[in-house]
Design a protein around this motif. Structure first.
Motif, short mmCIF file in Angstrom:
data_model
loop_
_atom_site.label_atom_id
_atom_site.label_comp_id
_atom_site.label_asym_id
_atom_site.label_seq_id
_atom_site.Cartn_x
_atom_site.Cartn_y
_atom_site.Cartn_z
N UNK A 196 51.92 31.93 24.11
CA UNK A 196 51.17 31.43 25.26
C UNK A 196 51.31 32.37 26.45
N UNK A 197 52.54 32.81 26.71
CA UNK A 197 52.76 33.73 27.83
C UNK A 197 52.04 35.06 27.61
N UNK A 198 52.02 35.52 26.36
CA UNK A 198 51.34 36.78 26.05
C UNK A 198 49.84 36.66 26.28
N UNK A 199 49.26 35.54 25.84
CA UNK A 199 47.83 35.33 26.04
C UNK A 199 47.51 35.21 27.53
N UNK A 200 48.35 34.46 28.26
CA UNK A 200 48.13 34.31 29.70
C UNK A 200 48.23 35.66 30.41
N UNK A 201 49.21 36.47 30.00
CA UNK A 201 49.36 37.79 30.62
C UNK A 201 48.16 38.67 30.32
N UNK A 202 47.58 38.53 29.12
CA UNK A 202 46.40 39.32 28.78
C UNK A 202 45.21 38.94 29.65
N UNK A 203 45.01 37.61 29.83
CA UNK A 203 43.91 37.17 30.68
C UNK A 203 44.12 37.60 32.13
N UNK A 204 45.35 37.49 32.62
CA UNK A 204 45.62 37.89 34.00
C UNK A 204 45.36 39.38 34.19
N UNK A 205 45.84 40.19 33.25
CA UNK A 205 45.60 41.63 33.35
C UNK A 205 44.11 41.95 33.27
N UNK A 206 43.38 41.20 32.42
CA UNK A 206 41.93 41.41 32.32
C UNK A 206 41.25 41.07 33.63
N UNK A 207 41.63 39.92 34.22
CA UNK A 207 41.04 39.53 35.50
C UNK A 207 41.39 40.54 36.58
N UNK A 208 42.64 41.05 36.55
CA UNK A 208 43.04 42.04 37.55
C UNK A 208 42.22 43.31 37.39
N UNK A 209 41.99 43.74 36.13
CA UNK A 209 41.17 44.93 35.91
C UNK A 209 39.74 44.71 36.40
N UNK A 210 39.20 43.50 36.10
CA UNK A 210 37.85 43.21 36.57
C UNK A 210 37.79 43.17 38.09
N UNK A 211 38.82 42.56 38.70
CA UNK A 211 38.86 42.51 40.16
C UNK A 211 38.99 43.89 40.78
N UNK A 212 39.82 44.73 40.16
CA UNK A 212 39.98 46.09 40.65
C UNK A 212 38.68 46.87 40.53
N UNK A 213 37.96 46.68 39.42
CA UNK A 213 36.68 47.35 39.25
C UNK A 213 35.66 46.86 40.28
N UNK A 214 35.67 45.56 40.53
CA UNK A 214 34.76 45.02 41.53
C UNK A 214 35.09 45.55 42.92
N UNK A 215 36.39 45.61 43.24
CA UNK A 215 36.78 46.16 44.55
C UNK A 215 36.41 47.63 44.67
N UNK A 216 36.56 48.37 43.56
CA UNK A 216 36.19 49.77 43.57
C UNK A 216 34.69 49.95 43.78
N UNK A 217 33.88 49.13 43.12
CA UNK A 217 32.44 49.21 43.31
C UNK A 217 32.04 48.80 44.72
N UNK A 218 32.71 47.77 45.26
CA UNK A 218 32.41 47.35 46.64
C UNK A 218 32.74 48.45 47.63
#
Length: 256
Positions: A196-218
């Protein structure tokens, strides 16, 4: 290039041979349980393999202790390894050899840099299912009133126990069988938490990557907008300068 410490080199050198020995241990433990009618020579050979594998892991612990350079600190930080090495010597019970060898294999597998968490968790689940099934079958098969008589019953019971479903159609009746059940339950909960922790960490890292990409595009769009505004300002300034030149030229022109 920095040279690795002697202990690290030893651990990397012996990682795969020890895992191969662990597979041999699994086979040696499984054969007498699955085929209880095997000849005495086969059973003695399997017991000998079990002791050789356990002895190999014990020697590995002693070598790592000698190479650590800080032996007291090594013992304090690897107390579970020491316990797994010492316990079978105090009481040569076959199940204790199984538990201690599994603990030593698990500790070495966690230290391997090439073994990722997903592979480790998957291997731990398969190993616990297999050894839990074999252990409870060995204990419960001849127990009076027991209902775990075949390998299929044992595997089904282990699966439902590890997943904490517990249908109750098969259950251990002996004290040692119930002790195995407790260990399997705790292990299943722990592994479920890791998954469960591994899956949660994967989703969090994915969201962080998406957020970082969005901030970079902004940030890129903001930079482009600033450049456009700057260009408009420059164009406007040039346009005013051109108009001023034209007006000055018109005033200074002589009358015909």
């Amino acid at each position: 290039m920095t040279q690795l410490p002697a202990q690290t080199r030893w651990e990397r050198l012996t990682q795969w041979p020890l895992l191969a020995l662990a597979v041999a241990f699994a086979l040696a433990y499984a054969v007498p349980v699955v085929h209880p009618g095997a000849g005495l020579g086969i059973q003695e050979a399997c017991v000998g393999v079990e002791w050789v594998v356990w002895g190999s892991f014990a020697c590995d612990y002693l070598v790592r202790l000698a190479l650590s350079g800080q032996r007291l600190r090594f013992v304090r930080t690897h107390w579970l390894d020491l316990l797994a090495v010492v316990v079978p010597l105090i009481q040569p019970l076959r199940l204790l050899r199984v538990v201690s060898t599994l603990a030593l294999v698990g500790r070495r597998a966690r230290m391997a840099p090439q073994i990722q968490l997903t592979v480790y968790v998957g291997g731990a689940v398969v190993g616990l299912l297999m050894f839990g099934s074999l252990a409870v079958l060995e204990v419960e098969r001849d127990a009076p009133g027991g209902n775990i008589k075949t390998l299929g019953d044992a595997v089904w019971w282990s699966f439902t126990t590890m997943t904490t479903v517990g249908y109750g159609d098969h259950a251990p009746t002996t004290g040692l069988g119930r002790l195995i059940a407790v260990g399997l339950m705790l292990s299943g909960i722990a592994l479920l938490g890791v998954v469960t922790a591994n899956i949660a960490a994967w989703f969090i890292s994915r969201f962080e990557r998406d957020g970082e990409e969005e901030r970079r595009q902004t940030a890129l769009l903001e930079t482009l907008a600033q450049e456009v505004r700057s260009l408009r300002t420059q164009v406007s300034a040039l346009s005013h300068a051109q108009e001023h030149v034209c007006e000055c030229g018109t005033r200074s022109a002589p009358l015909p």
